[in-house]
Scaffold this active site. Sequence first.
Site, PDB file in Angstrom:
ATOM      1  N   LYS A  68       0.838  -1.206   0.000  1.00  0.00           N
ATOM      2  CA  LYS A  68       0.000   0.000   0.000  1.00  0.00           C
ATOM      3  C   LYS A  68       0.873   1.257   0.000  1.00  0.00           C
ATOM      4  O   LYS A  68       0.663   2.190  -0.779  1.00  0.00           O
ATOM      5  CB  LYS A  68      -0.932  -0.002   1.206  1.00  0.00           C
ATOM      6  CG  LYS A  68      -2.041   1.058   1.121  1.00  0.00           C
ATOM      7  CD  LYS A  68      -2.794   1.149   2.439  1.00  0.00           C
ATOM      8  CE  LYS A  68      -3.457  -0.155   2.805  1.00  0.00           C
ATOM      9  NZ  LYS A  68      -4.814  -0.322   2.302  1.00  0.00           N
TER      10      LYS A  68
ATOM     11  N   ARG B 171      -3.710   2.658   8.544  1.00  0.00           N
ATOM     12  CA  ARG B 171      -3.978   1.408   7.814  1.00  0.00           C
ATOM     13  C   ARG B 171      -2.718   0.548   7.732  1.00  0.00           C
ATOM     14  O   ARG B 171      -1.605   1.064   7.759  1.00  0.00           O
ATOM     15  CB  ARG B 171      -4.448   1.706   6.379  1.00  0.00           C
ATOM     16  CG  ARG B 171      -5.729   2.521   6.270  1.00  0.00           C
ATOM     17  CD  ARG B 171      -5.944   2.902   4.807  1.00  0.00           C
ATOM     18  NE  ARG B 171      -7.080   3.784   4.606  1.00  0.00           N
ATOM     19  CZ  ARG B 171      -8.291   3.392   4.215  1.00  0.00           C
ATOM     20  NH1 ARG B 171      -8.525   2.132   3.977  1.00  0.00           N
ATOM     21  NH2 ARG B 171      -9.260   4.265   4.049  1.00  0.00           N
TER      22      ARG B 171
ATOM     23  N   GLY C 228      -8.392  -7.540   4.147  1.00  0.00           N
ATOM     24  CA  GLY C 228      -9.281  -7.763   5.277  1.00  0.00           C
ATOM     25  C   GLY C 228      -8.661  -8.471   6.453  1.00  0.00           C
ATOM     26  O   GLY C 228      -9.325  -8.709   7.458  1.00  0.00           O
TER      27      GLY C 228
ATOM     28  N   ARG D 125      -3.604  -1.530  -6.148  1.00  0.00           N
ATOM     29  CA  ARG D 125      -2.806  -2.742  -5.995  1.00  0.00           C
ATOM     30  C   ARG D 125      -3.185  -3.691  -7.122  1.00  0.00           C
ATOM     31  O   ARG D 125      -4.255  -3.547  -7.728  1.00  0.00           O
ATOM     32  CB  ARG D 125      -3.068  -3.409  -4.640  1.00  0.00           C
ATOM     33  CG  ARG D 125      -4.509  -3.835  -4.417  1.00  0.00           C
ATOM     34  CD  ARG D 125      -4.731  -4.329  -3.003  1.00  0.00           C
ATOM     35  NE  ARG D 125      -6.136  -4.614  -2.738  1.00  0.00           N
ATOM     36  CZ  ARG D 125      -6.640  -4.836  -1.533  1.00  0.00           C
ATOM     37  NH1 ARG D 125      -5.856  -4.794  -0.476  1.00  0.00           N
ATOM     38  NH2 ARG D 125      -7.930  -5.079  -1.359  1.00  0.00           N
TER      39      ARG D 125
ATOM     40  N   HIS E 117     -15.802  -8.336   1.750  1.00  0.00           N
ATOM     41  CA  HIS E 117     -14.806  -9.222   2.341  1.00  0.00           C
ATOM     42  C   HIS E 117     -14.964 -10.639   1.806  1.00  0.00           C
ATOM     43  O   HIS E 117     -13.983 -11.279   1.392  1.00  0.00           O
ATOM     44  CB  HIS E 117     -14.931  -9.202   3.870  1.00  0.00           C
ATOM     45  CG  HIS E 117     -14.027 -10.177   4.561  1.00  0.00           C
ATOM     46  ND1 HIS E 117     -14.423 -11.468   4.856  1.00  0.00           N
ATOM     47  CD2 HIS E 117     -12.748 -10.068   4.993  1.00  0.00           C
ATOM     48  CE1 HIS E 117     -13.422 -12.096   5.460  1.00  0.00           C
ATOM     49  NE2 HIS E 117     -12.401 -11.274   5.552  1.00  0.00           N
TER      50      HIS E 117
ATOM     51  N   CYS F  92       9.169 -38.839  -8.254  1.00  0.00           N
ATOM     52  CA  CYS F  92       7.821 -39.402  -8.373  1.00  0.00           C
ATOM     53  C   CYS F  92       7.011 -39.246  -7.089  1.00  0.00           C
ATOM     54  O   CYS F  92       5.891 -39.745  -7.003  1.00  0.00           O
ATOM     55  CB  CYS F  92       7.885 -40.870  -8.778  1.00  0.00           C
ATOM     56  SG  CYS F  92       8.827 -41.908  -7.640  1.00  0.00           S
TER      57      CYS F  92
ATOM     58  N   TYR G  16      12.931 -34.767 -15.067  1.00  0.00           N
ATOM     59  CA  TYR G  16      11.479 -34.668 -15.088  1.00  0.00           C
ATOM     60  C   TYR G  16      10.923 -34.718 -13.671  1.00  0.00           C
ATOM     61  O   TYR G  16      11.603 -35.139 -12.732  1.00  0.00           O
ATOM     62  CB  TYR G  16      10.853 -35.797 -15.930  1.00  0.00           C
ATOM     63  CG  TYR G  16      11.003 -37.186 -15.339  1.00  0.00           C
ATOM     64  CD1 TYR G  16      10.086 -37.669 -14.393  1.00  0.00           C
ATOM     65  CD2 TYR G  16      12.041 -38.017 -15.724  1.00  0.00           C
ATOM     66  CE1 TYR G  16      10.222 -38.933 -13.854  1.00  0.00           C
ATOM     67  CE2 TYR G  16      12.188 -39.290 -15.177  1.00  0.00           C
ATOM     68  CZ  TYR G  16      11.271 -39.742 -14.243  1.00  0.00           C
ATOM     69  OH  TYR G  16      11.399 -40.991 -13.691  1.00  0.00           O
TER      70      TYR G  16
END
Length: 908
Positions: A28, A98, A107, A352, A473, A865, A885
């Site tokens: 913010k 804030r 929130g 934001r 919210h 795996c 992999y």
Amino acid sequence: MTMTKYVYSFGGNRNEGSASMRNTLGGKGCNLAEMAGLNIPVPPGFTVITDVCTLYYQEGKKLSSEVVAQVKEALIWLEGVRGKKLGDAANPLLVSVRSGARVSMPGMMDTVLNLGLNDQTVEGLAKASNNPRFAWDSYRRFIMMYSDVVLDVHKDNFEHRIEALKAKTGKQSDTEITADEWKVLCGEFKAIVREKLGHDFPQDPMEQLFGGIAAVFNSWETERAIIYRRMNRIPDDWGTAVNVQSMVFGNMGDDCGTGVAFTRDPGTGEPYFYGEYLINAQGEDVVAGIRTPQPITNFQANGTGLQSLEDAMPETFKELLETATRLEQHFKDMQDIEFTIEQRKLYMLQTRNGKRTAMAGIRVALDMVKEGMIDEATALQRINADDLVQLLAPIFDPKEKKAFEKAGKLMTKGLNAGPGAATGRIALSAEEAQEMAQSGPVVLVRLETSPEDLAGMVAAEGILTARGGMTSHAAVVARGMGKPCVCGASTLEIDLAKATVTVGEVCLKAGEDFISIDGSTGEVFAGQLSAHPAEVNQVLVNKIMKAEESETYQRFATIMSWANKVRSMKVRTNADSPHDADVARAFGAEGIGLCRTEHMFFEGDRILAFREMILSKDAAGRKTALAKILPMQRSDFEGIFEAMNGLPVNIRLIDPPLHEFVPHDEKGQEEMAKVLGVSLEEVKHRVEKLHEFNPMMGHRGCRLGITYPEIIRMQMRAICEAAINVAKKGIVALPEVMVPLIGHVKELTYTKGEMLDELALINKENGTDFSCPIGTMIEIPRAALTADQIALEADYFSFGTNDLTQMGFGFSRDDSGSFLPEYVSKKILEDDPFQSLDQQGIGELVRIAAEKGRATKPELKLGVCGEHGGDPRSVKFFHKVGLSYVSCSPYRVPVAILAAAQATLEDK
């Protein structure tokens, strides 16, 4: 001596920050500074940096004298810029306090508005504004919020007084309450504080200010914030900044307002300006859902009968739209903005990068590439790999929904705040949701949610609220979690005392009745709708929808194609059946990284033959029983080879201890004895003999093959004969045979010798020269540390990170669920190591084994795996280590593909 700078100013005639300072100023704060630098109208203020939050806790929840001094200096500057003074009875400065963490936590933490009001300044504000109603409305808001956030006197203590006043006077809305009525309520509110705490509500504005700053820091460690951080893997030591900003007022009258807007639809990603506002209100009113907000644009308002901001204040709307467009182009991402209009003058309070659903995220990324705003690489890095799971989540069948509607079960319709389908029993509180979720799916139904409901929202399958809009919210948090959500279903009557949810004549009982919500359409149904495959699945897996008929699939396919162009690490799947192999291949799997042969022994007659083998007293008896299993296992492999035609299939030989294949209850043992034609005593004796004190570290894996080589010979024969058989049909079978649980190279040497002897016999019988790689699973720490020796015998390694974690930590996978959550909550471990790889410990074993193995064989193929193969953070680690992999469950394949691409891009 240079003094550490703890406070940075923004706006007015001083701007000390920018968007590049996110870690210092928080999200913010850095964006406020960036907007101020762009000459966007931002009320001036200052930011107390994130490091102060850490220092605050280190110093026993106290602010140091240096921080206090810098806050006071910044306040003096702010007073000069605004021409007002905090606590001045004639012309008071009011501020908001804030939070602002590095990563948006909507929130989760606390805010205080209208700080600086007291019994004297409220009178000064009334005179200066010539609006007593506005002044007393602001004061009552401040008392309520400060008491709740700072003094721990819950807002419910005040809200019931407001509701009682409205009931007494017949008023429907807070905006109808007069100045005199608010003044009386302010007196009552202060009396409540005095009664609860034994002292008066604080009148000193400086005490208020530092109380507010401390409260924001304290909210970093609230339960809801901790849960949110854990869920989103936000480090606890990041802390939050505090932003102190001069107030602008949306509650001064009908030429004022406040709202939240998105530059694109956060639910779908559609490229139109989207948001909600309230006339004569403050920001908390929009987010809390106390009043149902109105749409910003005419497009949204069309057919609703509501007046848009575009109609109510066209000039202000035009400025807002231009500012929002400018911000999106500047930040090159969809923006979530908060704004206030004070007497038709626009102020920006925040911007934001907006929270969005997975579908919206993909659409926004694709559209921005088309628009030339970002490139493909940026688009790939912007999508959260885990979010792809949302695209594969179930949806409701339209035909079944239509039948429910005809039967009168369509209860109501709200706002489609979080796409996806959810059905479950009704829970009316967060606590109920948590408890009920242990025995089945739950839908959390609330008037509106608040941060205190977070744990229940996590437990629930979906969220339904009677109040609130798309920026409430419930909506914002649900979208962030990927939960289906319907908000603002205003016809819902929720009776907490009777535990019922009612619409018209339909009344459902909480804890008993099911409710179904469609977060894509906003529909709410009484009863239990059945979920069906998502569009992507309908195209790829079920083949019931054509690719061109689904925009969702087209976007998914585009993202996958971009990822496939970029990534260097391959992605396989863990699959034990042709169906699983087909699903995974449809999602882009490039082979099978783990085919568990023991799963094939449990069906029908197979388990009987296997139990016969276990009961056998000698090798001849075991071979007789295994001969019955051979054709069944061979048939299974033929089906898998056909499904994976041309792709490698890594087959693990039998791994679990034999006790898992026999019944342990007397009834089951009696049935086994009867079917196999032996005595119950014989079965009991064998079961008792198989008992081990720690079977997961006992007679299992390669140890079974060393003790009973006829088992692995049968399995080798089934694999090789299946490959030879399907080759006659033109199928290209590429089996790889993996020996599990090797701890010493000689275990592999012996087992491999038996396998090669059997292969030689098969080739002689068939006149073939078939061969296949023989590798091993690295799942024991000793194997990792002696990988250079094991590589002399192994054609490849596959890391079994599930067991490697189990043995590395000494945690039982089956039992650790009873204590690992405590380890995470008490910060002993950052994550459950069975869900996300412990990179420092178990990851180090993987790195050592990879380096030692390739020191012996430079071209040694390395795979993983364990379930970590589908975890994005783990996938990125495996890329860095240099694995060939990863392998994961079929529905995690797209996640692993995107994560592998992101890992490659991060390298660059």
